[in-house]
Design an enzyme around this catalytic site. Structure first.
Site, PDB file in Angstrom:
ATOM      1  N   HIS A   1      37.532  23.179   8.958  1.00  0.00           N
ATOM      2  CA  HIS A   1      38.835  23.619   9.456  1.00  0.00           C
ATOM      3  C   HIS A   1      39.903  23.603   8.369  1.00  0.00           C
ATOM      4  CE1 HIS A   1      39.291  19.188  10.259  1.00  0.00           C
ATOM      5  NE2 HIS A   1      40.533  19.427   9.877  1.00  0.00           N
TER       6      HIS A   1
ATOM      7  N   ASP B   1      31.826  21.162  11.237  1.00  0.00           N
ATOM      8  CA  ASP B   1      33.128  21.021  10.577  1.00  0.00           C
ATOM      9  C   ASP B   1      32.988  20.578   9.121  1.00  0.00           C
ATOM     10  OD1 ASP B   1      35.830  21.130  10.236  1.00  0.00           O
ATOM     11  OD2 ASP B   1      36.333  19.510  11.618  1.00  0.00           O
TER      12      ASP B   1
ATOM     13  N   SER C   1      41.863  15.125   6.380  1.00  0.00           N
ATOM     14  CA  SER C   1      40.646  15.887   6.668  1.00  0.00           C
ATOM     15  C   SER C   1      39.903  16.265   5.400  1.00  0.00           C
ATOM     16  CB  SER C   1      40.980  17.166   7.435  1.00  0.00           C
ATOM     17  OG  SER C   1      41.098  16.914   8.794  1.00  0.00           O
TER      18      SER C   1
END
Length: 577
Positions: free
Chosen positions: A161, A192, A270
């Site tokens: 993402h 992901d 992230s």
């Protein structure tokens, strides 16, 4: 960056990029393998959730889950921050991390600092998402930021993402003012994860490759390293492992193993590594907002499965599925009805995907007793490590494509040993379409598209209630019956005198064209282009019919395209053989 107050409690959020919202009801669909829901990026942030790029996911049912953006997530409680020498910020959770667990010394935040300085990078992504209501154009570009780290083979591992729908990607080393151009080598949206490469040799000077470790035990300490919001320097947050179990991956709507930790994973974290000693225990990817220091990392088995598939096939290969919907057999009367002997446990097969190999081998009402010689409990779990249990879906997901699995099945009271070939399976209605332009075909002002969940998400955060009810139910429940099958819908009518009176037929599924049942959008376009009759007939839901003079409709198509400034009546993918 746009910001929003995240007022709804208990939301999973991935710590960068595109926000995705999911409701509990949809999670139930995912758990029984009937459907999965994902939100496509591209809309302005609602007041209930936000991400760094100002876009959101809008799933009605997983509403408690969302991606934490780079500069949003205002309701995530910040940890105490102490500024340390070397421009490194060290954040400590409330738990006592300096303990011995499983015979190994817990990871100390400061020992992770030196390792991280030459390994962890900051990623800058410019992305642009498609407009599914106007599929011939994109939405405004936006900028997002995340973290990543270098691994063997001169590659950078990060979250999918972070680079979803990317148009341009830059990376920067710690302590360097220079940003280097990066290329996306492979992306796995279900897990992901993404791999980046940098061609500039200067970037690799002094970089240290991190090695993958093992799945940490409960209460074992980890240190999460990355570039979260609140500053531009590298940050280290330490905490301990709270739980290891399959979890909803917000970005890809997949159910895969994840590790819950009590370290704060904030927007921008992230893609950063969670270090245990000198090795990587996982990749930070989402958090639970509205809760105190609950974050999630992608564990090493999932990372290795992703990287191994890319190395073996040269591209992302996906995660396998049996294609089953199974019911627990915890009720004694249910077990007695299906003649389960005392001491035997398993799960009941209730639905089988027609495109799976299991469709030709298993039957409805079979009881699956074992998977690869591992007994399955009545609640669908299998043993995992020391006195832990995990759903048997994890064993399935770790299989390679085309690999066989051994099943022990109880059928009509008799045990049978069967073998099933596993494959990644795609739903009838795609749950996401990152890095892919939407398909469309325009004829006489009628815009035909394949139904996707990103299209439904354009109806807003409450899309489950505001989108066409029939389309929504089909998206969540129906299974494909044939390879290549799509649900083709008439999404809208671009008004012209040729289609006057048909404008209320939008948002209906197209069943037939000139009496021929439609397989997919490409098939529909072929039938229309090869029409040799005076009129062309479209049969829709609710027995609605559209009749057009073919030659007049072709002339009108050019006129309508020019009026609406649409460059092509056909998306590029439909022009390919």
């Amino acid at each position: 960056m746009l910001k929003s107050s995240l007022r709804a409690a208990g939301r999973l959020s991935s710590s960068i990029g595109h926000s995705r919202t999911y409701s509990r009801r949809q999670l139930i669909h995912n758990h029984i393998h009937l459907a999965q829901s994902i939100i496509c990026p591209g809309s302005r942030i609602p007041t209930s959730l936000a991400s760094s790029n100002g876009t959101i996911p809008r799933s009605p049912i997983l509403r408690n889950f969302f991606h934490s953006g780079t500069s949003a997530c205002q309701n995530v409680q910040p940890c105490l921050t102490a500024v340390k020498p070397g421009n490194v910020e060290v954040e400590e959770s409330d738990s006592d991390s300096d303990v011995l667990v499983g015979g190994r010394e817990s990871g100390d935040a400061f020992s992770a600092v030196e390792l991280a300085l030459d390994s962890v990078v900051k990623i800058f992504t410019v992305s642009s998402s498609p407009n599914y209501f106007l599929p011939w154009q994109n939405k405004s570009q936006r900028e997002v930021m995340g973290s990543g780290f270098v691994i063997n083979g001169r590659r950078i591992l990060t979250n999918a993402h972070v680079v979803a729908d990317h148009t341009f990607v830059l990376v920067r080393k710690h302590g360097s003012p220079t940003k280097y151009r990066a290329e996306v080598q492979a992306v796995g949206h279900e897990c992901d994860l993404a791999l980046l490469t940098v061609e500039n040799e200067e970037f690799w000077e002094g970089m240290t490759f991190l090695e993958l470790g093992d799945v940490p035990f409960l209460q074992e300490a980890v240190a999460v390293v990355g570039y979260p919001q609140g500053g531009d320097n590298i940050s280290v947050t330490k905490g301990v492992v709270s739980r290891v179990e399959p979890t909803q991956y917000v970005h890809g709507a997949a159910n895969l193993m994840a590790i819950q930790i009590d370290a704060a994973i904030n927007p921008g974290n992230s893609g950063g590594p969670a270090l245990m000693g000198s090795r990587v225990a996982g990749v930070a990817f989402q958090n639970l907002s509205g809760a105190e220091n609950i974050g999630y990392i992608i564990p090493v088995p999932v990372i290795k499965h992703f990287i191994g598939g890319v190395e073996e096939k040269g591209k992302y290969v996906g995660f396998c599925s049996l294609g089953l919907s199974c019911q627990p057999t915890e009720n004694a009367q249910l077990r007695a009805h299906f003649k389960m002997p005392p001491g035997k446990t398993g799960v009941l097969v209730s639905r089988i995907n027609p495109l799976s190999d299991a469709y030709n081998i298993l039957k409805k009402d079979d009881i699956i007793l074992e998977f690869d010689d591992v007994p399955i409990a009545n609640d669908g779990t299998v043993p995992f490590r020391n006195r832990e249990r995990i759903t048997f879906d994890h064993l399935v997901s770790m299989k390679k494509p085309n690999e066989k699995a051994k099943l022990k099945v109880l059928r009509d009271g008799q045990e049978q040993d069967l073998s099933v070939t596993l494959q990644p399976l795609q739903p009838l209605v795609p749950v996401h379409q990152f890095d892919t332009l939407p398909s469309y075909f325009i004829f006489a002002g009628f815009v035909f598209i394949p139904l996707t969940q990103p299209y439904l998400h354009e109806y807003g955060e409450e899309w489950y209630n505001t989108s066409p009810r029939r389309l929504c139910e089909r998206a969540l429940r129906e299974l494909p019956q044939k390879p290549g099958q799509q649900l083709v819908i008439l999404s809208q009518v671009l008004m012209d005198e040729i289609n006057t009176g048909y404008e209320r037929l939008a948002e209906l599924q197209v069943k037939k064209v000139n009496g021929v049942e439609i397989l997919n959008l490409k098939h529909l376009r072929q039938i229309v282009d090869n029409c040799d009759q005076e009129n062309v007939r479209f049969d829709l839901d609710d027995e609605r019919v559209i009749i057009l003079n073919y030659n007049t409709a072709k002339i009108a198509t050019s006129r309508i395209m020019k009026r609406h400034r649409i460059p092509s009546a056909v998306s590029g993918d439909l022009l390919q053989d």
